[in-house]
Motif scaffolding. Structure first.
Motif, PDB file in Angstrom:
ATOM      1  N   ASN A 153      72.420  36.413  60.830  1.00  6.98           N
ATOM      2  CA  ASN A 153      71.332  35.937  61.906  1.00  6.98           C
ATOM      3  C   ASN A 153      72.329  35.512  63.183  1.00  6.98           C
ATOM      4  N   LEU A 154      73.569  35.231  62.940  1.00  5.12           N
ATOM      5  CA  LEU A 154      74.248  34.913  64.245  1.00  5.12           C
ATOM      6  C   LEU A 154      74.520  36.362  65.204  1.00  5.12           C
ATOM      7  N   LEU A 155      74.653  37.434  64.395  1.00  2.48           N
ATOM      8  CA  LEU A 155      74.548  38.748  64.855  1.00  2.48           C
ATOM      9  C   LEU A 155      73.366  39.078  65.413  1.00  2.48           C
ATOM     10  N   LYS A 156      72.164  39.002  64.990  1.00  3.49           N
ATOM     11  CA  LYS A 156      70.833  39.054  65.544  1.00  3.49           C
ATOM     12  C   LYS A 156      70.546  38.575  66.813  1.00  3.49           C
ATOM     13  N   GLU A 157      71.063  37.168  66.774  1.00  4.55           N
ATOM     14  CA  GLU A 157      70.692  36.221  67.945  1.00  4.55           C
ATOM     15  C   GLU A 157      71.925  36.513  69.068  1.00  4.55           C
ATOM     16  N   GLY A 158      72.787  37.322  68.943  1.00  8.49           N
ATOM     17  CA  GLY A 158      73.685  37.894  70.012  1.00  8.49           C
ATOM     18  C   GLY A 158      74.879  36.959  70.050  1.00  8.49           C
ATOM     19  N   TYR A 159      75.237  36.099  69.181  1.00  8.29           N
ATOM     20  CA  TYR A 159      76.289  34.875  69.291  1.00  8.29           C
ATOM     21  C   TYR A 159      77.739  35.952  68.816  1.00  8.29           C
ATOM     22  N   PHE A 160      77.668  37.028  68.351  1.00  5.45           N
ATOM     23  CA  PHE A 160      78.556  37.870  67.952  1.00  5.45           C
ATOM     24  C   PHE A 160      78.260  39.311  68.198  1.00  5.45           C
ATOM     25  N   GLU A 161      79.177  40.068  68.599  1.00  2.62           N
ATOM     26  CA  GLU A 161      78.992  41.448  68.993  1.00  2.62           C
ATOM     27  C   GLU A 161      78.823  42.328  67.741  1.00  2.62           C
ATOM     28  N   LYS A 162      79.803  42.061  66.827  1.00  2.00           N
ATOM     29  CA  LYS A 162      79.742  42.778  65.699  1.00  2.00           C
ATOM     30  C   LYS A 162      80.096  42.006  64.375  1.00  2.00           C
ATOM     31  N   LEU A 163      79.830  42.414  63.238  1.00  2.00           N
ATOM     32  CA  LEU A 163      80.247  41.919  61.918  1.00  2.00           C
ATOM     33  C   LEU A 163      80.955  42.923  61.180  1.00  2.00           C
ATOM     34  N   TYR A 164      82.239  42.523  60.757  1.00  2.00           N
ATOM     35  CA  TYR A 164      83.018  43.374  59.844  1.00  2.00           C
ATOM     36  C   TYR A 164      82.851  43.030  58.311  1.00  2.00           C
ATOM     37  N   ASP A 165      82.201  43.691  57.525  1.00  2.00           N
ATOM     38  CA  ASP A 165      81.830  43.396  56.221  1.00  2.00           C
ATOM     39  C   ASP A 165      82.763  43.983  54.936  1.00  2.00           C
TER      40      ASP A 165
END
Length: 506
Positions: free
Chosen positions: A310-322
């Motif tokens: 959700n933080l990714l979707k809402e624009g708080y981070f540019e990317k998630l590395y999973d």
């Protein structure tokens, strides 16, 4: 160097760069797989026994497994029962992690089908059995980054890697993002596929093509179709819900305020947190500050939950590395969001990969079952000495991040997290920067500038760790020391292979 010396031998300077103390191995390099024939394709079969007949199975062999199906995994029990029936002895099981669903290994310890275990995390009956001395040889507890390092550099040589593959295409390429047992990503299986002598993918779903496969078919020797590789509901890890406990929320608010005033909360910051309730609450409090200050982070990483999605979707981070998905929302996100990026454990945390992600972290939020006066952390054993977990990425991220914060209740159920000396060193204290509890905050004395800055700019209750220990002792008393046997059943390894501590038979 003895264990007691190890506990005080690690150095880390300041908050402005990744850890490069005495345990740093200077032999950094990018990894190139030795399997170069890109045209080769695996043999497909629907009969596991027929494939096993074609393999060089022998006493003393090493077999490997990954844990992306977590406590829903069917593959390790399926394979090990087959090998047990064939009478193979003295095997080493190199599993990324072991869960209660892998209890089939316990009787195999007793008849010496399995005599050695390598894993980054062990819980359930297998951990109890090893702690009680049921395993013939010493178990090695690695970190998530230490495991691929050991395989890539030839310290661990896998004869056959068995990969639970949720989906396989016509070329034998594997992905975790499709099929009925989709687990999201196969980050921990990469090193196995790249280095094992033989690779057997076990799947319950094949398709002509799969989207964005993580492991190329040229690395796979056999693909076996079975009824089920596991229950994806079993992948859920941690609470995956923000705590509602007022004590936990206070800890989270204090941790977020500390990060705000650390100098690291700015555009482009990178962040990792676990799936526990307090850890997720820290992320939530941090989100509020980022919203107020209009800060956008570069990436969040590690095992991914719906909250980070959700933080990714809402624009708080540019990317998630999973590297692994901790719940089904994360599994779904990685299928559709191009900024939710799959990575291998080598990319994630191998100390000898110069581009590893953990060394680019600004802040990591971690938990602890115990932390001592030298800031050493234990997440491997309980105070009774029973193996109940393991480092996973704990030691990797603490070393790599500029600011490693432990969040924990100081006293929980009349037990203090703060002890004179931890039962087992999982993460060395020189890589741990802060302990945040409901009663106060202790900061590693190496960081005097940070201590002075927080005292000047905030009302946070900053105290020395010895002061915090006195408060804990007031509420809990001083527990009696547990006597140790003289039989070592396991060792705790650092990310470069250095032995941090010994675990003794209970």
């Amino acid at each position: 160097m003895g264990v007691s010396q190890m506990r005080n031998s690690i150095g880390r300077e300041g908050l402005d760069r990744p850890y490069e103390g005495p345990f740093k191995n200077v032999k950094t390099h990018a990894f190139v797989s030795p399997k170069k024939d890109l045209a080769r394709k695996p043999v497909f079969s629907d009969n596991l026994d027929e494939v096993l007949d074609k393999l060089d199975l022998h006493d003393g062999m090493t077999v490997s497994f990954h844990h992306h199906m977590r406590n829903g995994d069917h593959v390790l029990p399926m394979v090990m029962e087959k090998l047990h029936e064939r009478g193979i002895k003295n095997m080493t099981v190199a599993a990324t992690s072991i869960f209660p669903c892998h209890s089939c290994l316990v009787p195999m310890f007793e008849d010496e089908t399995v005599t050695k275990v390598l894993a980054s995390y062990i819980s359930g009956p297998v951990g109890v059995a090893i702690s009680k001395g049921k395993l013939k040889e010493i178990c090695h507890m690695t970190t998530h980054g230490g495991r691929p390092r050991s395989m890539i550099e030839g310290e661990v040589n896998v004869d056959v890697a068995f990969i639970a593959a949720p989906a396989v295409d016509a070329n034998g390429s594997l992905t975790g993002s499709e099929g009925p047992a989709s687990c999201g990503v196969l980050g921990y299986a990469h090193a196995d596929a790249e280095t094992a002598k033989k690779v057997v993918a076990i799947t319950d779903y094949t398709s002509k093509t799969v989207n964005r496969p993580e492991i190329s078919g040229h690395l796979v020797d056999y693909v076996v179709k079975v009824h089920s590789i596991g229950d994806p509901k079993g992948i859920v890890s941690g609470t995956t819900q923000i705590t509602k406990d007022p004590v936990g929320l206070k800890i989270a608010r204090d941790a977020a305020k500390l990060i705000e005033h650390s100098g690291l909360l700015e555009n482009g910051m990178s962040f990792q947190t676990g799936a526990g309730g307090i850890s997720l609450a820290v992320a939530n409090e941090l989100k509020k500050i980022m919203k107020e200050k209009k800060i956008k982070g570069s990436f969040a990483s590690g095992g991914i939950t719906d909250y980070l999605v959700n933080l990714l979707k809402e624009g708080y981070f540019e990317k998630l590395y999973d590297v692994q998905c901790f719940n089904l929302d994360a599994v779904e996100s990685i299928k559709v969001n191009e900024n939710h990026i799959k990575m291998s454990a080598h990319t994630y945390a191998n100390i000898n990969n110069p581009d590893n992600i953990v060394n680019k972290l600004d802040v990591v939020i971690l938990g602890a079952s115990e932390i001592d006066l030298d800031f050493n952390v234990n997440v491997t054993t309980g105070s009774d000495g029973i193996i109940l977990g393991g480092s996973g990425g704990h030691a990797d991220t603490a070393a790599g991040a500029k600011l490693a914060i432990i969040v924990s209740k100081l006293v929980n159920s009349r037990i203090s997290c703060l002890v004179d000396e931890v039962t087992t060193v999982t993460t060395p204290g020189e890589t741990v920067d802060v302990l945040v509890t409901e009663r106060g905050i202790a900061i590693n004395p190496k960081h005097k500038e940070l201590i002075d800055k927080l005292k000047e700019e905030t009302n946070l209750k900053i105290m020395e760790i010895h002061e915090l220990k006195k408060i804990a002792d007031f509420y809990t008393g001083i527990p009696e020391k547990r006597e140790k046997s003289d039989q070592i059943v396991a060792v705790s390894e650092y990310r470069d292979g250095t032995i941090l501590d010994a675990i003794y038979k209970v």
